[in-house]
Design a protein around this motif. Structure first.
Motif, mmCIF file in Angstrom:
data_model
loop_
_atom_site.group_PDB
_atom_site.id
_atom_site.type_symbol
_atom_site.label_atom_id
_atom_site.label_comp_id
_atom_site.label_asym_id
_atom_site.label_seq_id
_atom_site.Cartn_x
_atom_site.Cartn_y
_atom_site.Cartn_z
ATOM 1 N N LEU A 102 154.469 49.011 80.196
ATOM 2 C CA LEU A 102 153.911 50.365 79.963
ATOM 3 C C LEU A 102 154.612 50.779 78.740
ATOM 4 O O LEU A 102 154.077 51.450 77.904
ATOM 5 C CB LEU A 102 153.996 51.331 81.069
ATOM 6 N N SER A 108 149.727 53.317 78.094
ATOM 7 C CA SER A 108 148.907 53.361 79.152
ATOM 8 C C SER A 108 147.267 53.134 78.626
ATOM 9 O O SER A 108 146.539 52.522 79.355
ATOM 10 C CB SER A 108 148.871 54.915 79.614
ATOM 11 N N SER A 117 149.259 57.171 83.567
ATOM 12 C CA SER A 117 150.088 55.745 83.581
ATOM 13 C C SER A 117 150.522 55.398 85.106
ATOM 14 O O SER A 117 150.802 54.071 85.150
ATOM 15 C CB SER A 117 151.406 56.030 82.745
#
Length: 309
Positions: free
Chosen positions: A134, A139, A162
């Motif tokens: 991430l 995201s 996310s």
């Protein structure tokens, strides 16, 4: 006043800043009730201002279950929530009270009503792996990857969400199955009680105004000091679910020098409005129940007392 012998649970739902807590308290003044929080942020101790947690005086006069039940560094799953909420519901019934489940965490409400799938549990290794992905990719890139693996889940999950994106990818990585397929097998831990629903849904323009005003008030009431205290806890970082709560991440990044104060305020308000939009979209699919555009205690109580509601 009590509801009578007919046992049911009230789901009092609404987007952030809609006034759910205030309406729940008003109902509890009229009907003997047990207030049970359905909020994935209010569970954390020391996170009071930025979560819009009811103040100590309010909580003393109108106690809410499932508030301040874990530390910000602790993990807390939907399974944990269901176990605790179910216990509180059973206790309310034993005491002859109406269980009022009030909050904005749609995932918790959905899991209580429909049950949950037997999804693989996160591991420290997998959580770390996807949090690092991430950080590197962001995201939106991970959302595109999810779209290739599991289009149904990708359609349901917002590209900015996310936490849910990484969880969907993690489920696939751990089990070899896609999340949408596993979620289709829901029956585990389903709530065994009648449910009545009140959905509090003010106009979007009104919600946006309240969100902005509320965040400015949070800053005046010491939100920056609250986040600074949390930052001093060496167990905390931005990968944890607690620090992903809207507002906290933006203020944390402000202290890290990523934004100036004006940018931080704008980003926090935008993030909260995006949360509000996601919550509102989910609630639009709720076809049954009483829909209120504003807090209306008379209509709410009449709805709860009617046998065919």
């Amino acid at each position: 006043m009590t509801i009578g012998s007919k046992k049911f649970v009230l789901f009092l739902m609404g987007p952030t800043a809609s006034g759910k807590t205030e309406l729940a308290i008003e109902i509890s003044k009229t009907i003997d009730s047990k207030l049970i929080s359905v909020d994935s942020a209010l569970i954390y101790k020391g996170m009071d201002i930025g979560t819009a947690k009811p103040d100590k005086k309010t909580l003393k006069e109108f106690p809410h279950e499932l508030i301040d039940i874990c530390e910000p560094e602790d993990s807390f799953s939907v399974n944990d929530f269901i176990d605790l909420a179910t216990s509180q519901i059973e206790l309310a019934f034993k005491e002859g009270k109406l269980p009022i489940l009030v909050g904005g965490t749609s995932f918790y409400f959905n899991a209580l009503e429909h049950g949950i799938s037997n999804l693989p549990a996160s591991t420290d290794k997998s959580r770390k792996h996807f949090n690092e992905l991430l950080k590197k990719q962001g995201s939106e890139k991970l959302h595109k990857r999810l779209k290739e693996i599991d289009p149904k889940s990708a359609e349901r999950i917002h590209p900015n969400d996310s936490q849910r994106i990484t969880r969907a990818l993690e489920v696939h990585d751990l089990s070899g199955e896609i999340l949408s397929s596993l979620q289709g097998q829901k029956n585990h831990k389903k709530l065994n009680a009648q449910i009545k629903k009140i959905i509090l849904m003010p106009k979007r323009s009104e919600l946006h105004e309240r969100i902005e005003e509320r965040f400015i008030d949070m800053l005046k009431n010491g939100f920056l000091d609250e986040v600074e205290t949390l930052r001093n806890n060496k167990k905390l970082n931005l990968d944890l679910a607690s620090m992903r709560c809207v507002g906290y991440r933006q203020v944390w990044n402000y202290f890290d020098g990523k934004y100036n104060k004006k940018e931080m305020i704008e980003k926090a308000i935008v993030a909260t409005r995006q949360l509000c939009k996601r919550q509102s979209t989910w609630l639009k699919n709720e076809k049954e129940g009483l829909l209120l555009s504003h807090s209306d205690i008379k209509r709410a109580v009449n709805f709860l007392q009617s046998h065919d509601a």
